[in-house]
Structures are given as C-alpha cells and as structure tokens.
Design a protein around this motif. Sequence first.
Motif, PDB file in Angstrom:
ATOM      1  N   SER A  95      63.774 -27.503  30.507  1.00 18.67           N
ATOM      2  CA  SER A  95      63.768 -27.697  29.148  1.00 18.67           C
ATOM      3  C   SER A  95      65.039 -28.497  28.850  1.00 18.67           C
ATOM      4  O   SER A  95      65.957 -28.714  29.464  1.00 18.67           O
ATOM      5  CB  SER A  95      63.914 -26.314  28.378  1.00 18.67           C
ATOM      6  N   ALA A 108      60.284 -28.049  25.813  1.00 23.81           N
ATOM      7  CA  ALA A 108      59.763 -27.789  27.133  1.00 23.81           C
ATOM      8  C   ALA A 108      59.428 -29.072  27.827  1.00 23.81           C
ATOM      9  O   ALA A 108      59.058 -30.174  27.313  1.00 23.81           O
ATOM     10  CB  ALA A 108      58.404 -26.780  26.971  1.00 23.81           C
ATOM     11  N   SER A 114      59.177 -22.469  30.739  1.00 22.88           N
ATOM     12  CA  SER A 114      60.474 -23.287  30.359  1.00 22.88           C
ATOM     13  C   SER A 114      61.181 -22.154  29.425  1.00 22.88           C
ATOM     14  O   SER A 114      60.762 -21.252  29.010  1.00 22.88           O
ATOM     15  CB  SER A 114      60.350 -24.579  29.433  1.00 22.88           C
ATOM     16  N   ALA A 142      55.129 -25.660  20.525  1.00 26.96           N
ATOM     17  CA  ALA A 142      54.760 -24.932  21.881  1.00 26.96           C
ATOM     18  C   ALA A 142      53.677 -23.546  21.483  1.00 26.96           C
ATOM     19  O   ALA A 142      53.381 -23.555  20.285  1.00 26.96           O
ATOM     20  CB  ALA A 142      55.967 -24.250  22.407  1.00 26.96           C
ATOM     21  N   ASN A 191      59.134 -19.795  26.789  1.00 25.86           N
ATOM     22  CA  ASN A 191      57.868 -20.276  26.729  1.00 25.86           C
ATOM     23  C   ASN A 191      57.016 -19.957  27.942  1.00 25.86           C
ATOM     24  O   ASN A 191      57.333 -20.700  28.922  1.00 25.86           O
ATOM     25  CB  ASN A 191      57.622 -21.653  26.267  1.00 25.86           C
ATOM     26  N   SER A 196      53.983 -26.036  30.420  1.00 31.50           N
ATOM     27  CA  SER A 196      54.836 -25.497  29.100  1.00 31.50           C
ATOM     28  C   SER A 196      55.475 -26.848  28.504  1.00 31.50           C
ATOM     29  O   SER A 196      55.974 -27.767  29.094  1.00 31.50           O
ATOM     30  CB  SER A 196      56.348 -24.662  29.700  1.00 31.50           C
TER      31      SER A 196
END
Length: 639
Positions: A95, A108, A114, A142, A191, A196
């Motif tokens: 990330s 991400a 991530s 996300a 996440n 991701s």
Amino acid sequence: MAPNMMPAIGLSLSPGATAVDADGAWLDADFARGRYRFAGRVLANDSQFRQAVGASVPASGQLVIGPYVAESAPELLTDGTFAAGSTSDWNIVGSTLAVVSGAMRVTAGGGNGSGAYRTIAGLIQSTGRAYRLTGEVWRETATNVTLGFGAGGGGTANYAQTANLTNTSPAQAVLYCGGFNASTASIAVRNLTNPSTGTYWVDTLSLREAMPCAGYPVGVLCGLIEATTPASGGAGGVVFQADDAADFNGNWFERNFIRLIWDASQHLRFVVSSGVTGAQVEQVNLDLGVVAAGTRFAVGFSAREGDYRAALVGQPVQQALSGTFPGLAALRVGRSRSSVSGLWTGSVERLRLFSTSMGEEQFAAFVAGTGIAAWGDSLTAGAGATGGSTGNATYPAVAQGLFSPRRVVVRQGVGGQTSTQIAARMNAVPILVTVSGGLLPASGAVAISDKSVNAIAGSGGYAGSLRGWLAGVEGTMSSDASGNWSFVRKTAGAALSVPANARFVPAWGKYLRGHTAWLWMGRNGAQAGYSVLADIASAVASLGHTRYLVGAILPSTADSGASMTQLGVLNGQLETAYGGRFVNLMAVLRSAASGADDASDVAAGFVPRSLRSDHLHLNDAGYALVAQAFHGAHLAMGW
C-alpha cells in the motif's frame, strides 16, 4: 423461589457454607446471602454491586465484569490523531499512505491484501497486561477495512481483529488484547481481499491499558470461589474465568485466559493460557481432583507470572512455578467467552478476590481450611518411608486421608532439627539476628553476622532458606553450605537501619499459627540454653489456642541405658503436662509387635523392628500407626 437467591445472574444460588477466613479481599460477592463489598465499601444489594464493578448480565444469565479503562489511563499513542500530518511511525504492506484532512488514508496496491501497521512493542508490556485499541475506520473505494492487534508484517489474524467493516463513513471500532509478541507487537489497518484495491481510512486511534474494573491489581489473580456442581453432572462447565476480552472477525477469541473448569470427567482444573506467540499455548493445567455431581466445594487460587497455585479447600496444593501470565480485561462468573458452550449449570455462592498473590506459606494456610500443621523433625518429614519426605507414606500424608471429609495435614518436618529449631520455625522461640553494618539495603543481599537459633540447618546440612520478615521487611533468609546467613528483601525499598538482635519472623510459623498443631519434637534434644520441655511449652503457648497434640519421643536402638532412662522420664513429664493431648506413640507402636524379634525389642524398650526402617526411623507400617494415633487423638478431642 428460595430466599436469598439472585436470579439476576441466572445461577441456581443457595446459601453457602462458611469458607476459609482471610482478610484483605478487595472484592467480596456473597451471592447466596446477598452481601457485597468492593474496594472497602459495603454495597446494599446485587444491583449496587454490579454498578460499582461495572458488571453486566448477558442473555445467558451469567455475570461479566469489565472491561474497564480508567479515564486517567495514559494514552500510549502520541500520533493517533495524525495531527502532525506524518505517517513515519507506520509501515506499509502492499500500500501507500497519506495524511489527508487529519486522517490516514491507505491506498491498496492491487496485491493479495494490503495494509499498514505501527509497532507498539516499546509502548506496552507483552505479558500480564491487557490493552484497549479504539479508532475510527471506514472504507472509501476499497471493499472493506479491518482494525486489529498483530505482530508486525505478520498481520492481525493471531491476536485480535474486527470483522471486515464496510461502512463508508467514520465508525468507532473497539478491540482488546492481553498477549503480544515482545518484539513485533503492533496495531494494523488492513484490507483483506485479493486483489486489494481502492482506499480506506483510519483516524483518532487510542491505545490505553484495560482491566476488569477500577482498582484491579494488574498482574495478579488471587481469590476464593465457593460453588456447587450441577446435580445432573453433564459435560462440565466453566466455574470462573478471567480473560482479555479479545475478538476476531466479530466473534469471541480465547487465547489469553485463566480458567477454573469442571471437566467432563468431573475433575476441577485450574488452567492458564497465553497467546503471546500468536497461538493459544497452555501454560498451566493444575488438576485439583474429582468433585462429584451435586457437591459443594471451595477453591483457592493464586496466580502471577511464573507462580501459580490452586487447591480445593482442605486438599493438597497444586502448583506450577513457570508460565506466562496473560493480560486480563474481564472476569466471568459461570462462563467463558462463549454464550453457548461451557456454561456453568451449577451454583456459585461466593467470589472473593485479593489484591496480592500469595506465597507458598500463606497459600498453604489459606486453603488448609480446618487442616492441621504437623511440626517436627525427620520423623515428621518421613525419613524411611517409601518415597521419602515427598511420598504418600509419611505420617502426615497418611493422616489426612483418614479424615472424612479429607483434611490437609501440612507437613513441617525438617530432619535433624532440635526442639529449639522447630519451635523457632513456629515463632515460639525468637530468632534474633544482627545485620552486618546495621543497615538493610534498598535492594540486594545483606550478610547476617550473628543469629540466636539456626532454624534453617537440618540433617541435609546448613544450606537452605526461610521466607519471613526482618524488622518488618518481607524477604528471604538464606544460608550457604557453611551456615552463613544473608537476607534479601522481597521488593526494593528505602534502606533501613536495623538494631542488633532484631527478630526474624518465619512465614510458615506466622501463617500456620491459627491451625491445629501436632507437635512431635525433641528426639534431637534442644539447643544449649534451652530444654525440650521448655521448647514444647513455648510452642504450645505461641499458638494462641488449645487445639494441639504432643507426640511421645521415640527411642533409638543406639541410645545408651542412661539415655533410655532419661527419655522415659521426659515422656512421663510430657504425659503429665499435657494429659489427653499427649499421644503415647510408644504404647501404640509396641502394641503392634509381632513375633519373637519384635518382642525382644519391646522388652528392651525399643520400637518393634518390624515397624522401623533403621535404628530410629519408621517404615510405612510404623508411620501408618502414628497417623492413626494422631488422627484418633484429634477426633477424641472433638476437633
């Protein structure tokens, strides 16, 4: 409904029996009688009690105390609001990071998951303490976001973590954890999708210490619980549990806990678990014995890092002297974290918790109940018995099994000791010592230049130790192999001037003073300036009660005629002085003679050889007769 029952916690409560009396309980919940004390205050009813301790009553009906975070608890994160606009304390995993409008945005990178994590290893204690993490988290583009405790780049799966949150505006998340990797402990926002992608946010992070309730003694769990097993038996259940209140993916998560459980085989067990490695690792599992269905019981327990003790009141103490102590944020009566499995269907009459852990001596006395202290020399220690002093054939070990219900007989025999040394361990004869230089240092050992009675020495030599108090300071008095004493205080404190001939008070004598005493001493004579008769009289006087027995002194086949005559006179004096409290062991042992060799021994004034392991000490059969004699005399006194 029966009187004095408290349906509020969903337990079938009934009037409880009087348990071991001990001062200093900071929490005393007598559910059966509706009497409550907390932090020195008397509370009128269960409602006031629950309010005072911050307790809740789940739908399943059991009682849960905590978690609690004091308003004054220091904030451990100095950058939780990102007010400085920096992410320098954060590490990325697939990330990129940025601070935007006072919040941290995570973008991400398209890989398998991530996130970002911040190391907290230098901010917390990895064991013995629990912490609460709060923060506002939300996703933007996300698919989800989680907040958790973890171990650096290894993620949060093994410690504590929220569910996958999908809110698109700031929402508060709360997590607790009580076990951390000492070097890589961290907090993380993540996440958990593959790939991701997108952005998610975190703000107003806060990390503070948590505990079950105000005033809780962190790093210690010590108390007594009285309960009754369910009449129908069943698959067992958790009587009491303390844990860190951790969650994972929105569900309860048990890795850091201390638990008293009645298992499916009807054994009571005291179990300690720690999750500092990222896995649930059992640290301690003490089997306290079988308790049948529909049976009243009381269990004492004392736990701190590397020092765990538990026992059914009136039963032998079980202990473990290693193991990691978990951080605790909640107390649960009659349940674990689960609201479905392990629920206690018996009753819980009373719970008392104490502010400090108990050492070996205090705990043994605490759980002995109506037990007995057996004071003596090698005969009480069990020399000659199968298994020696740690076996089950010593007379105290045999005697405790003769009582119904069983009573603990705390063995206080030290081989080779005179009546003076034994009386000194009881605090009946003062141990006066002189500290080298006249000063007890703030910490560390100090040499003892003089002592009135060497209560540590025995047939095993000079080396050994006694815990106790010197000039009011708790610590350990130790002796090296040459008989040189030194004292180390238990906790550091201000240096203290100590006058010559200051008294050292052994802990065993202090804590066992109130218990019934069986005195079998004098075989090794007395120290110069003392006498066996006077030592026994001092021992009796020191008790402060009249629940004592005095055993006859046995002869040795190595004794001279003059010694045998003197011993006969001494036993006669003891019988005259103590009457019904005198246990005529010689008569008991001689009456069990069998065969010509035994008859010859009896005629010579000795213990029959069939009952001896050597010139003096008994064998298993001999010690069994001694146990029966003390037990019979005890019952005859009506104790």
